[in-house]
Design an enzyme around this catalytic site. Sequence first.
Site, PDB file in Angstrom:
ATOM      1  N   LYS A  70       0.804  -1.232   0.000  1.00 45.49           N
ATOM      2  CA  LYS A  70       0.000   0.000   0.000  1.00 45.49           C
ATOM      3  C   LYS A  70       0.843   1.291   0.000  1.00 45.49           C
ATOM      4  O   LYS A  70       0.400   2.303  -0.537  1.00 45.49           O
ATOM      5  CB  LYS A  70      -0.947   0.015   1.205  1.00 45.49           C
ATOM      6  N   ASP A 106     -10.150   3.210   1.837  1.00 50.30           N
ATOM      7  CA  ASP A 106     -10.306   2.750   3.232  1.00 50.30           C
ATOM      8  C   ASP A 106     -10.800   3.907   4.116  1.00 50.30           C
ATOM      9  O   ASP A 106     -11.558   3.687   5.057  1.00 50.30           O
ATOM     10  CB  ASP A 106      -8.962   2.245   3.798  1.00 50.30           C
TER      11      ASP A 106
HETATM   12  N1  LIG Z   1     -11.992  -4.274   6.982  1.00 51.74           N
HETATM   13  C1  LIG Z   1     -11.288  -3.715   6.008  1.00 51.74           C
HETATM   14  O1  LIG Z   1     -11.815  -3.262   4.989  1.00 51.74           O
HETATM   15  C2  LIG Z   1      -9.805  -3.573   6.164  1.00 51.74           C
HETATM   16  C3  LIG Z   1      -9.106  -2.611   5.423  1.00 51.74           C
HETATM   17  C4  LIG Z   1      -7.731  -2.495   5.605  1.00 51.74           C
HETATM   18  C5  LIG Z   1      -7.070  -3.352   6.488  1.00 51.74           C
HETATM   19  N2  LIG Z   1      -7.780  -4.276   7.175  1.00 51.74           N
HETATM   20  C6  LIG Z   1      -7.110  -5.183   8.137  1.00 51.74           C
HETATM   21  O2  LIG Z   1      -6.422  -4.406   9.098  1.00 51.74           O
HETATM   22  C7  LIG Z   1      -5.280  -5.118   9.551  1.00 51.74           C
HETATM   23  C8  LIG Z   1      -4.054  -4.209   9.502  1.00 51.74           C
HETATM   24  O3  LIG Z   1      -3.753  -3.910   8.144  1.00 51.74           O
HETATM   25  P1  LIG Z   1      -2.582  -2.893   7.742  1.00 51.74           P
HETATM   26  O4  LIG Z   1      -2.674  -2.691   6.279  1.00 51.74           O
HETATM   27  O5  LIG Z   1      -2.577  -1.694   8.619  1.00 51.74           O
HETATM   28  O6  LIG Z   1      -1.284  -3.781   8.100  1.00 51.74           O
HETATM   29  P2  LIG Z   1       0.195  -3.251   8.375  1.00 51.74           P
HETATM   30  O7  LIG Z   1       0.452  -1.956   7.684  1.00 51.74           O
HETATM   31  O8  LIG Z   1       1.080  -4.419   8.116  1.00 51.74           O
HETATM   32  O9  LIG Z   1       0.222  -2.938   9.972  1.00 51.74           O
HETATM   33  C9  LIG Z   1       0.067  -3.965  10.898  1.00 51.74           C
HETATM   34  C10 LIG Z   1      -0.137  -3.373  12.299  1.00 51.74           C
HETATM   35  O10 LIG Z   1      -0.484  -4.444  13.181  1.00 51.74           O
HETATM   36  C11 LIG Z   1       0.389  -4.423  14.316  1.00 51.74           C
HETATM   37  N3  LIG Z   1       0.474  -5.794  14.818  1.00 51.74           N
HETATM   38  C12 LIG Z   1       0.674  -6.924  14.094  1.00 51.74           C
HETATM   39  N4  LIG Z   1       0.587  -7.998  14.896  1.00 51.74           N
HETATM   40  C13 LIG Z   1       0.337  -7.542  16.149  1.00 51.74           C
HETATM   41  C14 LIG Z   1       0.139  -8.169  17.411  1.00 51.74           C
HETATM   42  N5  LIG Z   1       0.221  -9.485  17.556  1.00 51.74           N
HETATM   43  N6  LIG Z   1      -0.126  -7.396  18.479  1.00 51.74           N
HETATM   44  C15 LIG Z   1      -0.188  -6.064  18.363  1.00 51.74           C
HETATM   45  N7  LIG Z   1      -0.002  -5.402  17.190  1.00 51.74           N
HETATM   46  C16 LIG Z   1       0.256  -6.135  16.101  1.00 51.74           C
HETATM   47  C17 LIG Z   1       1.674  -3.828  13.798  1.00 51.74           C
HETATM   48  O11 LIG Z   1       2.428  -3.345  14.882  1.00 51.74           O
HETATM   49  P3  LIG Z   1       3.993  -2.958  14.745  1.00 51.74           P
HETATM   50  O12 LIG Z   1       4.041  -1.669  13.995  1.00 51.74           O
HETATM   51  O13 LIG Z   1       4.424  -2.797  16.159  1.00 51.74           O
HETATM   52  O14 LIG Z   1       4.634  -4.098  14.018  1.00 51.74           O
HETATM   53  C18 LIG Z   1       1.102  -2.709  12.889  1.00 51.74           C
HETATM   54  O15 LIG Z   1       0.694  -1.609  13.668  1.00 51.74           O
HETATM   55  C19 LIG Z   1      -5.148  -6.363   8.659  1.00 51.74           C
HETATM   56  O16 LIG Z   1      -5.658  -7.481   9.353  1.00 51.74           O
HETATM   57  C20 LIG Z   1      -6.038  -6.031   7.476  1.00 51.74           C
HETATM   58  O17 LIG Z   1      -6.598  -7.197   6.886  1.00 51.74           O
HETATM   59  C21 LIG Z   1      -9.128  -4.404   7.043  1.00 51.74           C
END
Ligand SMILES: NC(=O)c1ccc[n+]([C@@H]2O[C@H](COP(=O)([O-])OP(=O)(O)OC[C@H]3O[C@@H](n4cnc5c(N)ncnc54)[C@H](OP(=O)(O)O)[C@@H]3O)[C@@H](O)[C@H]2O)c1
Length: 288
Positions: A70, A106
């Site tokens: 992204k 989003d």
């Molecule tokens: N519903 C929807 O339409 C929608 C849209 C977008 C995203 N999402 C979902 O949102 C989630 C995040 O997506 P993203 O794009 O933001 O991913 P990303 O950029 O990879 O960021 C991941 C985040 O999760 C944190 N994290 C990962 N594992 C963790 C754990 N065990 N405990 C605490 N924090 C943890 C990371 O922390 P660190 O920085 O400390 O590593 C980071 O802040 C995904 O599951 C995605 O599928 C859903």
Amino acid sequence: MGDIKHRVGLIGWPADHSVSPAMQNAAFKDLGLADWEYDLLPTPPNELEVRVKNLHERGYVGANVTVPHKQKIMPFLGSIALSARGANAVNTLIWEEHHFVGHNTDVFGIRADLESNGVDLKNLRALVLGAGGAAHAAVLAMTNAGAQVTIINRHSQRAWDLYRNVKRGVTSKFNVAVHERSALGKIVSQVDLIMNCTSAGMWPHYVQESPWPDEVPFPSGIIAYDMVYRPTVTRFMRQAADAGSRAIGGLGMLVQQGAAAFHLWTGKEPNTEVMLNAAKNYLEEAKD
Ligand SMILES: NC(=O)c1ccc[n+]([C@@H]2O[C@H](COP(=O)([O-])OP(=O)(O)OC[C@H]3O[C@@H](n4cnc5c(N)ncnc54)[C@H](OP(=O)(O)O)[C@@H]3O)[C@@H](O)[C@H]2O)c1
């Protein structure tokens, strides 16, 4: 295959098992757009630039972008729309004349779904867990709608990066704070909504996880919103429901961000009920 004139797809790595093809193709069918098709474009990080370069000549007029591309895709695009600049992330591409433009639906999706669940964002005290692309969109959307937002992330440096990035894109009062994870117990009595914007809980690798530590009691009488949509009920949602809070999953947001992308590509409003049912059916059949 030969009848498809407009292709769209999902650029991600991995990109298999995504709900989006079922959801978008159901919406195309519903509107009689028989010459549109959504498919998967699995793209390892070292092939991202080539993927974007070749996309239009392969018949693609748009795409969605997901983890881990992204942000990394931004330098390869012709221009970046305001929504994506503010969120510092692109989740939708649309071909405009000679190049792809990067958008972020989003931001729209999270606000639309909160509002459709009756959540009044004006002066709402929100706690955002996470600091990745999804958290950027959430902080931007809720701040622009008048909420006060606190960010907590496992690595607090990323939370500060998010603070600085979103500050540039906020069009209203910037009411955002960053705290260390250790402050969770104190902050929790002062929030109306807690949003999981981390990957904790997401199928297939993180289903057993929750961003909410077991040693901190989950508050009652508030809203817990989980951006994770697979599984449809996560551990974080169960922690909230067990404490007497209202739990909302991320499927509604997935549909809203997808509907906004659909509109950018086709200029038409999709039926979000059709999209939601297609997503639910896909997840039901997948039986994770
Ligand atoms: N519903 C929807 O339409 C929608 C849209 C977008 C995203 N999402 C979902 O949102 C989630 C995040 O997506 P993203 O794009 O933001 O991913 P990303 O950029 O990879 O960021 C991941 C985040 O999760 C944190 N994290 C990962 N594992 C963790 C754990 N065990 N405990 C605490 N924090 C943890 C990371 O922390 P660190 O920085 O400390 O590593 C980071 O802040 C995904 O599951 C995605 O599928 C859903």
